[in-house]
Design a protein around this motif. Structure first.
Motif, mmCIF file in Angstrom:
data_model
loop_
_atom_site.group_PDB
_atom_site.id
_atom_site.type_symbol
_atom_site.label_atom_id
_atom_site.label_comp_id
_atom_site.label_asym_id
_atom_site.label_seq_id
_atom_site.Cartn_x
_atom_site.Cartn_y
_atom_site.Cartn_z
ATOM 1 N N ASP A 12 0.835 -1.213 0.000
ATOM 2 C CA ASP A 12 0.000 0.000 0.000
ATOM 3 C C ASP A 12 0.869 1.262 0.000
ATOM 4 O O ASP A 12 0.583 2.237 -0.694
ATOM 5 C CB ASP A 12 -0.928 0.020 1.233
ATOM 6 N N ASP A 15 2.367 1.748 -3.380
ATOM 7 C CA ASP A 15 1.308 2.214 -4.290
ATOM 8 C C ASP A 15 1.063 3.712 -4.113
ATOM 9 O O ASP A 15 0.872 4.444 -5.085
ATOM 10 C CB ASP A 15 0.030 1.409 -4.009
ATOM 11 N N GLN A 16 1.109 4.167 -2.861
ATOM 12 C CA GLN A 16 0.850 5.581 -2.556
ATOM 13 C C GLN A 16 1.968 6.511 -3.038
ATOM 14 O O GLN A 16 1.711 7.631 -3.466
ATOM 15 C CB GLN A 16 0.649 5.749 -1.040
ATOM 16 N N GLN A 18 4.122 5.858 -5.521
ATOM 17 C CA GLN A 18 4.405 5.767 -6.960
ATOM 18 C C GLN A 18 3.763 6.950 -7.682
ATOM 19 O O GLN A 18 2.610 7.279 -7.451
ATOM 20 C CB GLN A 18 3.888 4.451 -7.545
ATOM 21 N N LYS A 59 -2.828 -5.341 -7.386
ATOM 22 C CA LYS A 59 -2.165 -4.077 -7.027
ATOM 23 C C LYS A 59 -0.674 -4.151 -7.353
ATOM 24 O O LYS A 59 -0.091 -3.213 -7.902
ATOM 25 C CB LYS A 59 -2.368 -3.778 -5.538
ATOM 26 N N GLU A 60 -0.056 -5.283 -7.018
ATOM 27 C CA GLU A 60 1.377 -5.461 -7.298
ATOM 28 C C GLU A 60 1.645 -5.468 -8.805
ATOM 29 O O GLU A 60 2.598 -4.845 -9.279
ATOM 30 C CB GLU A 60 1.882 -6.764 -6.661
ATOM 31 N N LYS A 62 -0.091 -3.998 -11.053
ATOM 32 C CA LYS A 62 -0.278 -2.610 -11.522
ATOM 33 C C LYS A 62 0.979 -1.783 -11.240
ATOM 34 O O LYS A 62 1.439 -1.021 -12.097
ATOM 35 C CB LYS A 62 -1.497 -2.001 -10.811
ATOM 36 N N ILE A 63 1.561 -1.937 -10.034
ATOM 37 C CA ILE A 63 2.782 -1.216 -9.656
ATOM 38 C C ILE A 63 3.918 -1.581 -10.609
ATOM 39 O O ILE A 63 4.636 -0.705 -11.107
ATOM 40 C CB ILE A 63 3.182 -1.541 -8.186
ATOM 41 N N LYS A 66 3.302 -0.181 -14.260
ATOM 42 C CA LYS A 66 3.496 1.282 -14.302
ATOM 43 C C LYS A 66 4.983 1.644 -14.228
ATOM 44 O O LYS A 66 5.465 2.527 -14.932
ATOM 45 C CB LYS A 66 2.745 1.948 -13.141
#
Length: 268
Positions: A12, A15-16, A18, A59-60, A62-63, A66
């Motif tokens: 998390d 993610d924040q 990035q 989520k991982e 996506k990170i 990106k």
């Protein structure tokens, strides 16, 4: 459960911080994406995958995607600037023929450095995520440079080269690099296998712990000879007895190296 919760918090946090362009800042609160730390994070996910830690969450994923988009843009930017410089070289010549000749000579010179080498290494973990069409020419150029100029590189960058080209099925050259590295190493009963030139300096790729860890990764993947790998690990652990691993980056690389092939060092 505690580990699972900690992992969720960490993801998390990543993610924040990035950025919209996919890059990560060197420190929280910075307004600028840092290429080196973004490559380190993307390669870190590659390490987890290589260790078989498990499938990544949405989520991982996506990170990772990106961050790779950001890094793909960075390598394209390098190449675009290089081509612009090559055009300037061509235009300065007195004749068109001489200009084309000078441009070719310029582009044949060594233009690959640590950021491009580390990019190609990071990207080698993600064969399932293809390069965008726009930067394939850039990637091809730097891959050729990587193979042409490996002898001129530092110890760390030779390791990056060997691993990257091995994953791209150039086993002949990767084994040639490994043989060269072995030839120039020192093997001792007390300290294991190491390199005299592996000393700390100003640059991020001149870190003894990270370099030795990369050597373990290269020898594990390309040669996979238990005795050699154990000797490389011995130096790493002997170093830990007398020094502290100064950064989290060095520590994570060392732990990754110790988890790779060779004897089961965790039981000890």
């Amino acid at each position: 459960q505690k580990t699972k919760n900690q992992l969720t918090k960490t993801i998390d946090k990543l993610d924040q911080i990035q950025m919209k362009n996919g890059g990560f800042p060197w420190f929280n609160g910075s307004n600028y994406a840092n290429r080196n730390i973004t490559q380190h994070i993307a390669a870190g996910f590659g390490h987890l995958d290589a260790l078989g830690v498990g499938s990544f969450s949405k989520k991982e994923d996506k990170i990772i995607k990106k961050s790779l988009q950001f890094l793909d843009d960075e390598i394209l930017n390098d190449y675009t600037k290089l081509i612009a410089r090559a055009s300037e070289v061509r235009e300065k010549a007195k004749t068109k023929k001489k200009g084309i000749e000078n441009e070719k000579k310029f582009l044949k010179k060594k233009h690959i450095n640590s950021p491009q080498l580390h990019y190609l290494y990071t990207r080698s973990f993600y064969k399932n995520i293809s390069h965008p069409e726009r930067n394939r020419e850039a990637v091809k150029y730097y891959r050729n440079q990587m193979e042409t100029y490996w002898k001129n590189n530092s110890l760390y960058n030779k390791g990056l080269t060997a691993l990257t080209i091995y994953r791209e099925d150039n086993t002949f050259l990767s084994k040639k690099i490994i043989a060269s590295l072995k030839e120039n190493s020192i093997i001792s009963d007390e300290l294991g296998m190491y390199w005299k030139e592996n000393k700390a300096s100003w640059y991020w790729y001149q870190s003894p712990i990270e370099t030795q860890s990369l050597m373990i990764e290269a020898f594990s993947e390309i040669e996979n000879e238990t005795e050699t790998i154990d000797n490389l690990k011995k130096w790493l652990l002997k170093n830990k007895q007398t020094n502290r691993w100064k950064t989290t980056k060095a520590t994570t690389e060392a732990i990754y190296a110790l988890l790779l092939q060779g004897s089961d060092w965790l039981s000890i």
